[in-house]
Enzyme design. Sequence first.
Site, short mmCIF file in Angstrom:
data_model
loop_
_atom_site.label_atom_id
_atom_site.label_comp_id
_atom_site.label_asym_id
_atom_site.label_seq_id
_atom_site.Cartn_x
_atom_site.Cartn_y
_atom_site.Cartn_z
N HIS A 111 0.68 -0.88 -0.05
CA HIS A 111 0.23 0.27 0.10
C HIS A 111 0.87 1.19 -0.20
O HIS A 111 1.92 1.65 0.58
CB HIS A 111 -1.03 -0.02 0.99
CG HIS A 111 -1.51 -1.27 0.69
ND1 HIS A 111 -1.94 -2.16 2.45
CD2 HIS A 111 -2.20 -1.80 0.27
CE1 HIS A 111 -3.32 -2.21 1.82
NE2 HIS A 111 -3.71 -2.27 1.09
N GLU A 114 1.16 3.27 2.99
CA GLU A 114 2.20 2.66 4.31
C GLU A 114 3.51 2.90 3.94
O GLU A 114 4.12 2.27 3.59
CB GLU A 114 1.84 1.09 4.62
CG GLU A 114 -0.08 1.41 4.99
CD GLU A 114 -1.02 0.13 4.87
OE1 GLU A 114 -0.13 -0.63 5.31
OE2 GLU A 114 -2.12 0.93 5.22
N HIS A 218 3.08 -3.52 6.07
CA HIS A 218 2.38 -2.72 5.86
C HIS A 218 2.23 -1.63 7.51
O HIS A 218 3.55 -1.73 8.26
CB HIS A 218 0.67 -3.29 5.92
CG HIS A 218 0.71 -4.65 5.27
ND1 HIS A 218 -0.29 -3.54 3.99
CD2 HIS A 218 1.42 -5.80 4.86
CE1 HIS A 218 -0.39 -5.07 3.50
NE2 HIS A 218 0.46 -5.55 3.67
N GLU A 310 1.75 -5.75 10.91
CA GLU A 310 2.08 -4.37 10.71
C GLU A 310 2.87 -3.54 11.60
O GLU A 310 2.77 -3.67 12.59
CB GLU A 310 0.18 -4.40 11.55
CG GLU A 310 -0.98 -4.60 10.30
CD GLU A 310 -0.94 -4.10 9.52
OE1 GLU A 310 -0.63 -2.93 9.32
OE2 GLU A 310 -2.23 -4.08 8.20
#
Length: 429
Positions: A111, A114, A218, A310
């Site tokens: 992404h 990110e 991420h 994440e």
Amino acid sequence: MLFIKEMRYFTSRIKMSWVIFLIAAVCALTTVQSANVSERATPTISTDKYHNYKDLQALLRRLVSNYPNLARVYHIGESVGGRNLSVIQISDRVNVREVGEPRFKYIGNIHGNEAVGREVILYLAQYLLYNYGTDPRVTQLVDTTDIHLMPTMNPDGFEISREGDCDSILGRSNKNGLDLNRNFPALRWKNSIIQPETQAVMDWIKSQPNFVLSATLHGGSLVANYPFDDHKYQLITPSYVYSASPDDNTFKSLARSYANAHPTMNRGKQCNGEYDFPGGITNGAYWYSIKGGMQDYNYLHSNTFDITLEISCCKYPSRRNLTSLWNVNRDALLTYIEQTHMGVKGVIKTSKGAPITNAQVRVSGINHVMTTSDLGEYWRLLIPGTYNITYSVARYKSAKTQVTVRPGSPVVLNVTFDTSTKHGTVNEV
């Protein structure tokens, strides 16, 4: 006479002072030279800015130029906007394929907005190269692992994203407006609009030998997420349905290895308004279900175990936070790479020494078949325990063995299939 004696004494004192001065000067010069040598041996990693596409490419080229025996850069394809999807490979014999050495990969910035993973992967590449030969842990990793680092899978999205933007979707998708982490063939669904970036990564994942272990970085939360992301009830409920893979226990162990090596991830809820993640890990579908995720594709279509990390509550935090984000993730990044060396591995050949491609490796009680590489290599990630393993080759009688896996280095089991008797023999090395 007294005057002459005093002059001789005065002269000797002056000579002695010069001697002391020269000794001090030499010592000071030696100290400066030693400091310069040390500085050259361990360069500083600059964490004061984000690297745009041009800066990223320049850094990768500089690393390869400075460490030609440890690093090389290659491109697996291009983005919709024509930017290279670049990978830096790091290994002790980077231009030689070493039979039995497992491949590992990190992918960042799928992404585009990110951005922390993009930078952290660049820092990791520098850290491995700068500390090779002086740091035993780094040296061991580079000597035993074929490491591939892709800082960005979505360079087009990054270029339009905004620093300081924690929550919006600006730059999240690729230049065609599609979310690349919803673009892979899924567990029970085939995406018909595969993007160039996705296709390039799919081909890379299937390259030989397959990667043993990998993770995608991420932002927007702080948790280690493991397969499956998809589940068969998706049309009924989007989340809170645990979708376990056959290797669920191993995936949980992999996720914990990162969360536990991170200073705060394993505490659970760390981001405002976020879910509580016990131990800092979560099954993907239990958090929220998606179709077309990369981690499911790795597991279902190759021999690769892949999880989603994440690593920052803010998707694109200020550059002022980069130093602290690198510091809290550095040890966890290394710890996760070390998990590549667990379970069982080996080479499967005929009695004439020919490697056997696509031989099947099955573990009793785990419904997931692994296959050998083009050189007969296999790597089977397993947590500590006792397992019954079956090796199968077409037109041969299967070979079976029981093995106990312990923490630390993998058990090496080579298998030979006799071309005359058509039987297989398992040998522990």
